[in-house]
Design a protein around this motif. Sequence first.
Motif, mmCIF file in Angstrom:
data_model
loop_
_atom_site.group_PDB
_atom_site.id
_atom_site.type_symbol
_atom_site.label_atom_id
_atom_site.label_comp_id
_atom_site.label_asym_id
_atom_site.label_seq_id
_atom_site.Cartn_x
_atom_site.Cartn_y
_atom_site.Cartn_z
ATOM 1 N N GLY A 68 0.886 -1.156 -0.064
ATOM 2 C CA GLY A 68 -0.067 -0.049 -0.057
ATOM 3 C C GLY A 68 0.825 1.299 -0.072
ATOM 4 N N THR A 69 0.013 2.524 0.327
ATOM 5 C CA THR A 69 0.953 3.590 0.386
ATOM 6 C C THR A 69 0.905 4.048 1.786
ATOM 7 O OG1 THR A 69 0.020 4.297 -1.881
ATOM 8 C CG2 THR A 69 0.723 6.031 -0.391
ATOM 9 N N SER A 70 1.982 4.531 2.150
ATOM 10 C CA SER A 70 2.426 4.718 3.679
ATOM 11 C C SER A 70 3.088 5.905 4.062
ATOM 12 C CB SER A 70 2.762 3.485 4.468
ATOM 13 O OG SER A 70 2.888 3.758 5.758
ATOM 14 N N LYS A 71 2.934 6.867 4.806
ATOM 15 C CA LYS A 71 4.020 7.680 5.428
ATOM 16 C C LYS A 71 4.852 7.189 6.693
ATOM 17 C CE LYS A 71 0.866 10.518 8.237
ATOM 18 N NZ LYS A 71 0.460 11.816 8.430
ATOM 19 N N ILE A 72 4.448 6.115 6.975
ATOM 20 C CA ILE A 72 5.125 5.357 8.143
ATOM 21 C C ILE A 72 6.562 4.681 7.938
ATOM 22 C CG2 ILE A 72 4.880 3.603 9.934
ATOM 23 C CD1 ILE A 72 1.870 3.795 9.898
ATOM 24 N N TRP A 73 7.335 5.145 8.695
ATOM 25 C CA TRP A 73 8.775 4.571 8.418
ATOM 26 C C TRP A 73 9.087 3.725 9.689
ATOM 27 C CZ3 TRP A 73 12.224 5.050 4.374
ATOM 28 C CH2 TRP A 73 11.791 5.711 3.335
ATOM 29 N N GLY A 77 16.999 -0.325 13.382
ATOM 30 C CA GLY A 77 18.310 -0.406 14.182
ATOM 31 C C GLY A 77 18.766 1.314 14.381
ATOM 32 N N SER A 78 19.681 1.520 15.023
ATOM 33 C CA SER A 78 20.474 2.656 15.198
ATOM 34 C C SER A 78 20.563 3.645 14.116
ATOM 35 C CB SER A 78 21.594 2.533 16.090
ATOM 36 O OG SER A 78 22.078 3.957 16.064
ATOM 37 N N GLY A 79 19.612 4.479 13.910
ATOM 38 C CA GLY A 79 19.744 5.184 12.461
ATOM 39 C C GLY A 79 19.427 4.671 11.116
ATOM 40 N N GLU A 80 18.719 3.596 11.151
ATOM 41 C CA GLU A 80 18.190 2.683 10.079
ATOM 42 C C GLU A 80 16.958 2.686 10.383
ATOM 43 O OE1 GLU A 80 21.983 -0.442 9.833
ATOM 44 O OE2 GLU A 80 19.911 -1.104 10.627
ATOM 45 N N PHE A 81 16.145 3.106 8.974
ATOM 46 C CA PHE A 81 14.788 3.223 8.527
ATOM 47 C C PHE A 81 14.369 2.552 7.451
ATOM 48 C CE2 PHE A 81 16.020 6.590 11.415
ATOM 49 C CZ PHE A 81 14.780 6.606 12.445
ATOM 50 N N VAL A 82 13.255 1.940 7.194
ATOM 51 C CA VAL A 82 12.815 1.586 6.100
ATOM 52 C C VAL A 82 11.434 1.926 5.794
ATOM 53 C CG1 VAL A 82 14.350 -0.454 5.762
ATOM 54 C CG2 VAL A 82 12.156 -0.711 6.941
ATOM 55 N N SER A 83 10.612 2.050 4.787
ATOM 56 C CA SER A 83 9.371 2.407 4.350
ATOM 57 C C SER A 83 8.572 1.451 4.841
ATOM 58 C CB SER A 83 9.209 2.788 3.139
ATOM 59 O OG SER A 83 7.696 2.624 2.869
ATOM 60 N N ASP A 84 7.512 1.546 5.550
ATOM 61 C CA ASP A 84 6.538 0.553 6.115
ATOM 62 C C ASP A 84 5.837 -0.321 4.890
ATOM 63 O OD1 ASP A 84 5.448 -0.897 8.706
ATOM 64 O OD2 ASP A 84 3.506 0.168 7.724
ATOM 65 N N ALA A 85 5.689 0.534 3.800
ATOM 66 C CA ALA A 85 4.854 0.179 2.587
ATOM 67 C C ALA A 85 5.571 -1.117 2.058
ATOM 68 C CB ALA A 85 4.813 1.038 1.638
ATOM 69 N N TYR A 86 6.846 -1.626 2.586
ATOM 70 C CA TYR A 86 7.480 -2.519 2.041
ATOM 71 C C TYR A 86 7.638 -3.659 2.827
ATOM 72 C CZ TYR A 86 8.710 -0.566 -2.310
ATOM 73 O OH TYR A 86 8.500 0.081 -3.789
ATOM 74 N N VAL A 87 7.021 -3.329 4.173
ATOM 75 C CA VAL A 87 7.237 -4.472 5.187
ATOM 76 C C VAL A 87 5.733 -5.046 5.682
ATOM 77 C CG1 VAL A 87 7.932 -4.886 7.673
ATOM 78 C CG2 VAL A 87 9.287 -3.424 6.158
ATOM 79 N N THR A 89 3.488 -6.041 7.845
ATOM 80 C CA THR A 89 3.250 -5.641 9.163
ATOM 81 C C THR A 89 1.663 -6.492 9.558
ATOM 82 O OG1 THR A 89 2.168 -3.399 9.027
ATOM 83 C CG2 THR A 89 4.889 -3.824 9.824
ATOM 84 N N GLY A 90 0.794 -6.366 8.341
ATOM 85 C CA GLY A 90 -0.575 -6.706 8.540
ATOM 86 C C GLY A 90 -1.500 -5.633 8.947
ATOM 87 N N SER A 91 -1.024 -4.444 9.058
ATOM 88 C CA SER A 91 -1.571 -3.285 9.270
ATOM 89 C C SER A 91 -1.284 -2.191 8.400
ATOM 90 C CB SER A 91 -1.334 -2.914 10.850
ATOM 91 O OG SER A 91 -2.017 -1.682 11.355
ATOM 92 N N ASP A 92 -2.381 -1.065 8.236
ATOM 93 C CA ASP A 92 -2.101 0.200 7.585
ATOM 94 C C ASP A 92 -1.531 0.988 8.420
ATOM 95 O OD1 ASP A 92 -2.634 -0.908 4.934
ATOM 96 O OD2 ASP A 92 -4.736 -0.460 5.280
#
Length: 100
Positions: A68-73, A77-87, A89-92
């Motif tokens: 989907g489309t998400s603004k959640i990151w 890890g320390s200083g490591e972020f990924v877009s939630d749109a690629y993970v 999680t089973g939730s929007d």
Amino acid sequence: MSDDHASTTLAEPAATAAASRYQVSPNDALNVRSGPGTGYNIIRVLPAGSFVTIFCQTPGTTVTGPYGTSKIWDNIGSGEFVSDAYVHTGSDGYVTGRCG
């Protein structure tokens, strides 16, 4: 006689520890960035289908991905972020506490 030990199998403490691990899209390698947005530097790339632990989540750049489309990151890890749109999680929405 009595079956007193039957209730001891109700709890599964290991399930709680696994709750924060989620799978990256099996079809896409995923950029890990130094901050919550596409304008941050790419630190490394996770292989498709990897598992990540999400420590906290924060709003950032809006991204469209396989989930989907998400603004959640997700902070993985320390200083490591990924877009939630690629993970997966089973939730929007948020699945853990906000970073900060």
